[in-house]
Design a protein around this motif. Structure first.
Motif, mmCIF file in Angstrom:
data_model
loop_
_atom_site.group_PDB
_atom_site.id
_atom_site.type_symbol
_atom_site.label_atom_id
_atom_site.label_comp_id
_atom_site.label_asym_id
_atom_site.label_seq_id
_atom_site.Cartn_x
_atom_site.Cartn_y
_atom_site.Cartn_z
ATOM 1 N N ASN B 201 45.816 38.012 38.012
ATOM 2 C CA ASN B 201 46.683 37.508 36.945
ATOM 3 C C ASN B 201 46.639 38.409 35.713
ATOM 4 N N ARG B 204 48.712 41.285 36.441
ATOM 5 C CA ARG B 204 50.126 40.898 36.427
ATOM 6 C C ARG B 204 50.647 40.884 34.991
ATOM 7 N N ILE B 207 51.047 44.341 33.738
ATOM 8 C CA ILE B 207 52.250 44.977 34.275
ATOM 9 C C ILE B 207 53.476 44.531 33.487
ATOM 10 N N TYR B 208 53.539 43.227 33.187
ATOM 11 C CA TYR B 208 54.706 42.757 32.445
ATOM 12 C C TYR B 208 54.715 43.274 31.012
ATOM 13 N N ARG B 211 56.134 46.758 31.018
ATOM 14 C CA ARG B 211 57.386 46.863 31.729
ATOM 15 C C ARG B 211 58.193 48.076 31.267
ATOM 16 N N GLN B 228 50.801 52.997 39.749
ATOM 17 C CA GLN B 228 49.754 52.046 40.143
ATOM 18 C C GLN B 228 48.385 52.412 39.608
ATOM 19 N N SER B 300 47.984 42.470 43.178
ATOM 20 C CA SER B 300 48.886 42.196 42.069
ATOM 21 C C SER B 300 49.892 43.333 41.880
ATOM 22 N N LYS B 303 52.505 43.365 44.484
ATOM 23 C CA LYS B 303 53.452 42.259 44.414
ATOM 24 C C LYS B 303 54.426 42.461 43.245
ATOM 25 N N HIS B 304 53.922 42.960 42.128
ATOM 26 C CA HIS B 304 54.732 42.909 40.915
ATOM 27 C C HIS B 304 55.365 44.225 40.501
ATOM 28 N N ARG B 306 56.911 46.389 42.331
ATOM 29 C CA ARG B 306 58.199 46.567 43.001
ATOM 30 C C ARG B 306 59.349 45.940 42.217
ATOM 31 N N GLU B 307 58.989 44.842 41.497
ATOM 32 C CA GLU B 307 60.047 44.088 40.825
ATOM 33 C C GLU B 307 60.638 44.846 39.636
#
Ligand SMILES: Nc1ncnc2c1ncn2[C@@H]1O[C@H](COP(=O)(O)OP(=O)(O)OP(=O)(O)O)[C@@H](O)[C@H]1O
Ligand SMILES: [Mg+2]
Lengths: 225, 311
Positions: B201, B204, B207-208, B211, B228, B300, B303-304, B306-307
């Protein structure tokens, strides 16, 4: 350098942003893309940088057919391109120096080379003395010039700029355009999207006009410089 | 060849950059990251602490177990002389340290003294008690298993009526320790999952928060591996930091326990010393922390990341 043949771009929602675009921009040329809001200027640049993929037709950039560039090869492809944005998009948690160094760090240059090149680029935009400042401590015009330095520091063959003067006053806009012209003069192909017609007319460069996704000017193959 | 060398040095350079850079990023936000690392540290310290307490308990109980005695009740018809003979024979056995002989008369006297059934026994007139041998297993024999084997062997002697540990409760204690051990394993698994989730988390959120930076670096041709790397290394640092804090917490806790424990063991005239983390324990603790950190951030990131696409 840039060749579009019957290019269409339809966004996922069914939005036809570009329709049947035929276009050639020669190596070393400088050109503007103009048109109203929503005409497809940004979309055109996004297709060139492979941020989005076109849905029909053929695009060839620097001899490479974009359809053949697989997703894993996109990073390598982009290292030949420099980007400029309306909102400068500098990273505010680093110094000006580190911002400009970013494309070189990504490409894996050694520190000595990074320093030399960053200093040269900052010198060219007249901001060498601000190398250790934070971008937020700079004026809007200075920030934009840092953006220019970052866009050219890795000596890309192609420079794409989307509304690079959108936030600047007329004098600063003119200076920024002149800066692009200088880079063009040393061989970089420059493509600038802008709706500021008065300004770009004064530059006496080729102007590609879009209207609702279609190309207006038919002088598609001149490639003045 | 030169090309390979150049690529390798680029790769190594970028790893070194990401390694140092990610640490720098963590240090730049000391409070928030210290909080995360502390939570991870506590999560790692709990099972490790239980484990080390369990090791200590095992140590203590093992000490008791080697002093376990076996009581042999001989058949009633065996007289004192043959019983004594048996005791002598058994003492030759390397698995037996001592075989004490309690005659029928002695057994009776002891029983009368302890039970208070004096009257009842007198009524019986005849001594109903058998001779008894008290066996102390050899000092080298420590494990419950070996004691169990010895007991089985003694039971088969023709003179023996029945044989039993007179410290059955030690066995029960071992069984209890096994249950606690299983509990510690379950607890460790749960807390490992918790650490994974915490790190996942945290990464995550990182990462946000980054962005925009990720978009820019993608635009300038960064590969997924490049993007990464700093996140994976932050996971590494979180795990390593958590491991260090866990180590610290346990060392402090054991220090606090040391004094009262030595008072207690003196009262029992024992030279018991609290076991603390061995080098091997510390190494596994750090390995666990780092592995969980890398795993959590890897999941994490995959998962994130890629978005996020440049726009
Ligand atoms: N991600 C997207 N998904 C769907 N439709 C989009 C997307 N991006 C742009 N469009 C649509 O494509 C058309 C062209 O958009 P584009 O951004 O290229 O215009 P523009 O000429 O750059 O306009 P502006 O001057 O306002 O920046 C518009 O109708 C827009 O709504
Ligand atoms: Mg636009």
């Amino acid at each position: 350098m840039i060749r579009f043949t019957n290019v269409h771009m339809t966004y996922a929602g069914g939005n036809e942003a570009l329709k049947n675009i035929n276009l050639h921009i020669a190596q070393g040329a400088m050109a503007f893309v103009s048109g109203r809001s929503g005409a497809g200027k940004s979309t055109l640049l996004r297709l060139i940088a492979l941020i989005d993929r076109h849905t029909r037709g053929q695009i060839i950039i620097n001899g490479q057919n974009l359809e053949r560039v697989r997703d894993q090869r996109i990073p390598l492809f982009r290292r030949n391109i420099g980007f400029m944005f309306q909102d400068h998009r500098l990273l505010v948690d680093r110094t000006v120096f580190d911002n400009v160094a970013l494309p070189l760090v990504i490409a894996g240059y050694r520190y000595q080379d990074v320093r030399k090149r960053v200093q040269a680029a900052l010198d060219k935009v007249g901001l060498l003395h601000k190398a250790n400042s934070n971008p937020v401590a700079l004026s809007g015009g200075e920030q934009q010039r840092v953006g220019v330095a970052r866009a050219v520091v890795h000596r890309p063959a192609l420079l794409l700029a989307d509304e690079p003067t959108g936030n600047l006053d007329p004098a600063l806009s003119w200076d920024t355009m002149k800066l692009f012209e200088q880079f063009n003069q040393v061989g970089v192909t420059v493509l600038i999207a802008s709706h500021d017609l008065d300004l770009i007319k004064r530059m006496h460069k080729r102007i590609i006009t879009l209207r609702q996704g279609r190309l207006l000017t038919n002088a598609a193959d001149i490639g003045q410089s | 060849m030169d090309e390979i060398k150049r690529r390798f040095s680029t790769w190594a350079l970028q790893h070194a950059q990401a390694f140092v850079f990610s640490l720098g990023q963590l240090i730049r936000n000391p409070f928030g990251n210290l909080l995360t690392v502390a939570v991870i540290g506590i999560s790692l310290a709990l099972p490790t602490g239980f484990y080390i307490l369990l090791e200590n308990a095992r140590q203590v109980v093992t000490g008791w177990d080697s002093s376990v005695q076996i009581t042999l009740f001989l058949k009633y018809e065996i007289d004192d002389d043959s019983a004594q003979g048996l005791a002598h024979r058994l003492e030759q056995d390397p698995a037996i340290a001592m075989a004490g002989f309690i005659s029928k008369a002695e057994a009776l006297a002891e029983y009368q003294r302890l039970s208070g059934f004096e009257e009842a026994l007198r009524v019986l007139g005849e001594n109903p008690l058998p001779s008894v041998l008290v066996i102390r297993p050899g000092v080298t024999i420590a494990t419950p298993d070996e004691n169990e084997q010895l007991l089985a062997r003694l039971r088969q002697l023709p003179e023996v009526d029945s044989a039993q540990f007179d410290r059955q409760w030690v066995k029960r204690l071992f069984a209890l320790l096994d249950i606690i051990k299983r509990f510690v394993i379950i607890l460790s698994s749960l807390l490992a999952i918790a650490v994974l989730l915490i790190i996942g988390n945290t990464i995550r959120l990182a990462i946000y928060n980054k962005r925009q930076e990720i978009e820019i670096t993608k635009l300038f041709g960064a590969t997924d591996a490049f993007i990464q790397r700093p996140f994976l290394y932050s996971g590494f640092w979180y795990g390593a930091g958590g491991g260090l804090i866990a180590w610290l917490l346990i060392t402090i806790s054991l220090r606090l326990l040391m004094q009262p424990v030595s008072v207690l063991s003196e009262l029992y005239a024992s030279d018991f010393q609290l076991i603390s983390l061995s080098a091997k324990n510390i190494l596994s603790l750090m390995t666990c922390g780092v592995t969980l950190g890398l795993l959590g951030s890897w999941v994490s990131v995959h998962k994130h990341l890629r978005e996020i696409d440049p726009s």
